[in-house]
Design a protein around this motif. Sequence first.
Motif, PDB file in Angstrom:
ATOM      1  N   ASP A 176      35.497  13.176   9.248  1.00 39.40           N
ATOM      2  CA  ASP A 176      35.207  12.993   7.829  1.00 39.40           C
ATOM      3  C   ASP A 176      33.685  13.059   7.691  1.00 39.40           C
ATOM      4  N   SER A 184      31.802  11.282   4.667  1.00 37.28           N
ATOM      5  CA  SER A 184      31.687   9.839   4.849  1.00 37.28           C
ATOM      6  C   SER A 184      30.676   9.510   5.940  1.00 37.28           C
ATOM      7  N   LYS A 192      27.184   9.775   4.621  1.00 36.65           N
ATOM      8  CA  LYS A 192      26.867   8.664   3.727  1.00 36.65           C
ATOM      9  C   LYS A 192      26.534   7.394   4.503  1.00 36.65           C
ATOM     10  N   ARG A 193      27.048   7.305   5.710  1.00 34.96           N
ATOM     11  CA  ARG A 193      26.740   6.137   6.537  1.00 34.96           C
ATOM     12  C   ARG A 193      25.480   6.342   7.376  1.00 34.96           C
TER      13      ARG A 193
END
Length: 214
Positions: free
Chosen positions: A145, A148, A151-152
């Motif tokens: 992913d 995601s 974004k982390r």
Amino acid sequence: MTELRHLARFASELRLEDVPGEVVSAAKYCVLDSVGAALGAVDYEEIPMVCEEMKEWVSKDAPRQAAVWGQGFHLDVFQALLLNGMMGHALELDDVHTRSKSHVGAVVVETAWTLADALGSNGKNFLEAVIVGYEIMSRVGMSMDVVSSRKRGWHATGVIGTFGAAAAAGHLLAPDWRTPRRQWPVSWDPWWTRCAGLRNSTGSLPWNRCSLRY
């Protein structure tokens, strides 16, 4: 280990004659693109200084040496690859695989070229290694992913680059994945534990995002 064995077998047994012509052509363009981006960074910012410092500190007697692109000298294959990889991504002009959000060329082409140089491999084996590296690195990225992950704070190239580098290098080093001395599934495991890469230094030289995968 079944999945790793399937992956190792694919990476080891792929042959250029079994690859569609358009894929071979695309691989050649990828090589030209990646090498061109790297050569454009030969005199970029700290690159010459880092290359000269590495030259001073690294042993000149390494049994396997490769050219440091555009610098006029050879180093131990690992250090040459580190520097070539830095140049490959320094200008941010290297290719982007959108579905894995990664710079495959700066990992795979530099790994395959530098190791092929050190080993004296031929062009056919080099292109096979490039294709194997692209295929495995991009597909590992697509299995994540990646949105995601970004974004982390993770940088996909550093995270999945070790897969592409290990695949390309493995193809050149161990043509038979069952070779007892170099058991592919086992030998890949230490490299895959080195996956790393953060996005918090975007805009600086690509030490943290790309170089650690080699």
